[in-house]
Design an enzyme around this catalytic site. Structure first.
Site, PDB file in Angstrom:
ATOM      1  N   GLU A 170      59.196 123.802 -31.006  1.00 31.23           N
ATOM      2  CA  GLU A 170      57.840 123.230 -30.956  1.00 31.23           C
ATOM      3  C   GLU A 170      56.737 124.291 -30.903  1.00 31.23           C
ATOM      4  O   GLU A 170      55.954 124.355 -29.951  1.00 31.23           O
ATOM      5  CB  GLU A 170      57.723 122.286 -29.756  1.00 31.23           C
ATOM      6  CG  GLU A 170      58.642 121.096 -29.852  1.00 31.23           C
ATOM      7  CD  GLU A 170      58.364 120.022 -28.812  1.00 31.23           C
ATOM      8  OE1 GLU A 170      57.566 120.269 -27.891  1.00 31.23           O
ATOM      9  OE2 GLU A 170      58.936 118.929 -28.928  1.00 31.23           O
ATOM     10  N   GLU A 379      65.392 116.527 -30.750  1.00 29.46           N
ATOM     11  CA  GLU A 379      64.998 115.843 -29.508  1.00 29.46           C
ATOM     12  C   GLU A 379      64.515 114.436 -29.838  1.00 29.46           C
ATOM     13  O   GLU A 379      63.820 114.225 -30.828  1.00 29.46           O
ATOM     14  CB  GLU A 379      63.844 116.565 -28.784  1.00 29.46           C
ATOM     15  CG  GLU A 379      64.245 117.831 -28.082  1.00 29.46           C
ATOM     16  CD  GLU A 379      63.094 118.516 -27.359  1.00 29.46           C
ATOM     17  OE1 GLU A 379      62.165 117.833 -26.870  1.00 29.46           O
ATOM     18  OE2 GLU A 379      63.124 119.756 -27.298  1.00 29.46           O
TER      19      GLU A 379
END
Ligand code: BG6
Length: 478
Positions: A170, A379
């Site tokens: 991320e 995720e």
């Protein structure tokens, strides 16, 4: 589109689950580990929920065998974890701290011994403090060589053992939170610097991907991107344009660089107009274009609905809900581009995250059409309060969330997306960076809370057994 018959999940589909070093390991200063920026940040009063930290976290460092045993009993096919750079190089570079490296060697061996595919994330936000002090960490191009050296050490160590690698977790979140919103270390709100930092992170990402390929590693590597597909509130053309703006500024701004090696045109031009576009040095453009990820990792939690937001007096950055009190997040947006609005068609969690299983299908469809790259869902999960009742955790709300997302993934596969696997967030409960221990994501409950004095006992939740069944049936009932 509706399919008369859905495709099956591939037979080698990686039914997995994930974690990150700082959030689970604890042992923050053991066996020669150096200090990361997070080890320090959490000690500044008021920065995290009730000043919680990961000193002990859920003690995975000492209990990894117990955790892997639970994974094996569940039938888990893949476990995604991150390596703490400070365990390998306490000061970011120099001599390898053998004891720190040994922990990951043991973990990987333990996983392989139980037929669980390790998915190794090189960086999940815990840069060595020494590099932050020396040259500002991500603010300097010096990090390219140091990161590459760190990555090479892991590539050499795990050659032939680890087949799936995530370069950066991320990048869009750690750069925005660290340099734009001032809610992660180094706690800055400097737009110009944010774009420079992000550009440097792009160069790091491209460099390690190239190194991986040059070293002819037997496996695949890609970044994990936090993708929230953007929706327009309605068909008002201004709101449609706002959604285009948001998709360009919040999604393509990263994914285009990963997959095309170029920033999206309209947003880059706007940054130039504002005088905050990142600096391109000689060779940057070529480097970005040369790196080809083998897959795109996607962290999907929610979609994002937006409306028009005028330049004059528009809505700016708002407060995040980190307390778990529903309805406490503030309005937020970027004047002249978009503002976030409540989607009237979906439910929200207690942390105001919108629950939208169709969004993961939309995300995968968009990625497949635009980039034609295999996807690894790195995720996806639900952060909620859990209650222990008679030694059990009946988290039917999590089962509901996950099963609807699994079904949507199957639909995306039927649409034509290539999906390597699905890692839920998270395997055990863990420290949610800003939200403490009360926002739980795991299949396995851990007795830990804001006092940080929990017994650390593990209890499989109902969702653990639900996933065991999904894995056994290879998702055929979803
Ligand atoms: C992702 C991160 O942003 O989402 C994880 O990669 C994080 O580290 C997860 O924990 C959930 O976010 P949060 O803020 O609820 O912990």
């Amino acid at each position: 589109m509706d399919h008369k018959e859905l495709k099956q999940f591939p037979s080698d589909f990686l039914w997995g689950s994930a974690s990150a070093a700082y959030q689970v390991e604890g042992a923050w200063d053991e066996d020669g580990k150096g200090v990361s920026v997070w080890d320090n940040y959490v000690r500044i009063p008021g920065k995290t929920f009730k000043d919680t930290n990961g000193d002990v976290a859920v003690d995975h460092y000492h209990r990894y065998k117990e955790d892997v045993k639970l994974m094996a009993e569940q039938g888990l096919k893949a476990y995604r974890f991150s390596v703490a750079w400070t365990r390998i190089f306490p000061n970011g570079r120099g001599e390898v701290n053998q004891k720190g490296l040994q922990f990951y060697v043991d973990l990987v061996d333990e996983l392989i011994a139980h037929n669980i595919e390790p998915v190794l994330t090189l960086y999940h936000w815990d840069i060595p403090q020494a590099l932050q002090d020396e040259y500002g960490g991500w603010e300097s191009r010096k990090i390219i060589a140091d990161f590459n050296n760190y990555a090479k050490t892991l590539f050499e160590t795990f050659r032939g053992k680890v087949k799936y690698w995530v370069s950066l977790n991320e990048q869009n979140i750690f750069t925005a939170h660290g340099w734009l919103m001032g809610i992660h270390p180094p706690d800055k709100k400097e737009p110009k610097l944010f774009y420079e930092v992000n550009h440097i992170a792009n160069l790091v990402n491209a460099t390690v991907i190239n190194t991986f390929h040059e070293m002819k590693m037997d496996g695949k590597i890609g970044p994990s991107f936090a993708y929230s597909p953007q929706y327009a509130l309605d068909s008002n053309p201004k709101n449609i344009l706002a959604a285009e703006n948001a998709e360009d500024a919040l999604s393509h701004f990263w994914m285009d660089v990963y997959l095309y090696g170029e920033y999206p045109i309209a947003i880059f031009n706007r940054l130039k107009e504002q005088g905050i576009a990142p600096t391109f040095e000689e060779g940057d453009a070529e480097l970005l274009k040369s790196a080809k990820p083998d897959f795109l990792g996607i962290n999907y939690y929610q979609s994002n609905t937006v409306a028009w937001n005028p330049l004059e007096n528009g809505v700016g950055m708002g407060e995040m809900n980190t307390t778990g009190k529903k309805g406490t997040s503030g309005e937020s947006g970027e004047p002249g581009l978009y503002k976030r609005v409540v989607n009237p068609h979906v439910e929200r969690t207690n942390w105001d995250w919108e629950i939208d299983p169709t969004g993961i299908r939309v995300a995968m469809r968009r990625i497949t059409s635009r980039y034609r790259v295999p996807i690894l869902i790195t995720e996806n999960g639900l952060g909620e309060y859990d209650k222990v009742e008679d030694g059990k955790i009946h988290d039917d709300y999590r089962i509901d969330y996950l099963s609807k997302h699994v079904s949507a993934i199957r639909e995306a596969i039927s649409d034509g997306a290539t999906v390597l696997g699905y890692c839920t967030w998270s395997y055990t409960d863990l420290l949610s960076w800003l939200n403490g221990y009360q926002k739980r994501y795991g299949f396995v409950y851990v007795d830990q809370d804001e006092t940080m004095q929990g017994s650390l006992k593990r209890i499989p939740k109902d969702s653990y057994y639900w996933y065991k069944d999904v894995i056994e049936k290879n998702g055929s009932e979803n």
